[in-house]
Design an enzyme around this catalytic site. Structure first.
Site, PDB file in Angstrom:
ATOM      1  N   CYS A   1       0.835  -1.199   0.000  1.00  0.00           N
ATOM      2  CA  CYS A   1       0.000   0.000   0.000  1.00  0.00           C
ATOM      3  C   CYS A   1       0.873   1.253   0.000  1.00  0.00           C
ATOM      4  O   CYS A   1       1.852   1.347   0.753  1.00  0.00           O
ATOM      5  CB  CYS A   1      -0.918  -0.009   1.216  1.00  0.00           C
ATOM      6  SG  CYS A   1      -1.883   1.515   1.412  1.00  0.00           S
TER       7      CYS A   1
ATOM      8  N   ASP B   1       0.093  -6.244  -0.384  1.00  0.00           N
ATOM      9  CA  ASP B   1      -1.009  -6.577  -1.282  1.00  0.00           C
ATOM     10  C   ASP B   1      -0.547  -7.732  -2.165  1.00  0.00           C
ATOM     11  O   ASP B   1       0.510  -7.652  -2.796  1.00  0.00           O
ATOM     12  CB  ASP B   1      -1.384  -5.379  -2.162  1.00  0.00           C
ATOM     13  CG  ASP B   1      -1.923  -4.203  -1.364  1.00  0.00           C
ATOM     14  OD1 ASP B   1      -2.761  -4.442  -0.472  1.00  0.00           O
ATOM     15  OD2 ASP B   1      -1.512  -3.063  -1.631  1.00  0.00           O
TER      16      ASP B   1
END
Length: 281
Positions: free
Chosen positions: A188, A195
């Site tokens: 992120c 992620d």
């Protein structure tokens, strides 16, 4: 929504990584738009000459509202945000916005769909496609790998964990193929949270060196950027380094906060991403 109601800021001003009070009554002002151009400038993409088309496909799994008699309804939703809209919507703000439907009364799913389409389109600066399905109303979802070659089993040494386009190269033979990897990890832009996802590359052009492509994909492992921005970076790097005649790049990221994000970018408007969901979704 206009810019005076919800002014554009950089990602650092978003709700990400900050304590927030959850709202359970309809609050479209919770949506936090971020100008796409802020990161496109870094990769040399001009707003008036986009080198790609495509969309950001969002799946929402935690949508609920009250019917006119106060009984809860639960549903799934899908949002399609065109890549040529000037703004993306920050994911935590979208989660908070969807939660604001929880104690709000709507006549039916169509009314909810219309409200979401209106609000997301205003935030993104262009028409956003929205579908809302009460449970049982959606076609069965298909989980499968893309139709192509998985490059994850290549025996390669890797020591680069920030995006390095020099890892990409192509030969002389012209081919048409799809290559994909489940080893995509990015982080992120604001919080640094990992992620996870699958990324696929479908192209016609000089044969891309598969070992180099795998190293390149893994080089995003310590990179902080939003999902949409990562896919655009991959598209631009492959275009510059490998010179394909046709190219499509898409990623399917795993779910967070009841949402998954699946950006798709292509050189031609007739191209579509494989609609199959990644097994981890």
């Amino acid at each position: 929504m206009n810019d005076t109601q919800n002014p554009l800021h950089g990602a650092e001003a978003s709700p990400l990584g900050k304590p927030v009070a959850y709202r359970d009554t309809y609050a479209p002002e919770l949506l936090f738009p971020i100008a796409r151009q802020l990161k496109r400038d870094e990769i040399g993409v001009r707003a008036d000459a986009l080198p790609f088309c495509g969309e950001d496909l969002w799946n929402a799994y935690e949508l609920s509202w009250l019917n006119p008699r106060g009984k809860p309804v639960v549903a799934l939703a899908e949002f399609r945000v065109p890549a040529d809209t000037p703004r993306l919507v920050e994911s935590k703000s979208l989660k908070l916005y969807l939660n604001s439907f929880n104690q709000s009364r709507f006549d039916d799913a169509a009314a909810v769909r219309m409200a979401i389409a209106r609000d997301l389109s205003a935030a993104a600066g262009g028409a956003v496609g929205v579908a809302v399905w009460p449970l049982g109303g959606q076609a069965e979802r298909r989980f499968a790998a893309p139709e192509g070659v998985c490059i994850d089993d290549l025996d390669v040494a890797i020591d680069t964990y920030q995006p390095d386009p020099t890892l990409l190269s192509a030969g002389d033979e012209v081919v048409s193929e799809t290559l994909y990897s489940h080893l995509l990890k990015t982080n992120c832009l604001v919080t640094g949270q990992p992620d996870w996802g699958m990324v696929a590359v479908r192209y016609t052009g000089p044969r891309i060196d598969r070992a180099g492509l795998l190293r390149y994909i893994v080089s995003f492992r310590e990179h902080n950027e939003f999902h949409e921005q990562c896919v655009e970076r991959v598209f631009c790097d492959i275009t510059a380094r490998c010179r394909p005649q046709r190219l499509a790049v898409w990623a399917r990221y795993t779910r967070r906060g009841g949402l998954d994000i699946n950006p798709f970018r292509a050189s031609d408007r007739d191209q579509r991403a494989d609609e199959a969901m990644e097994i981890r979704q």
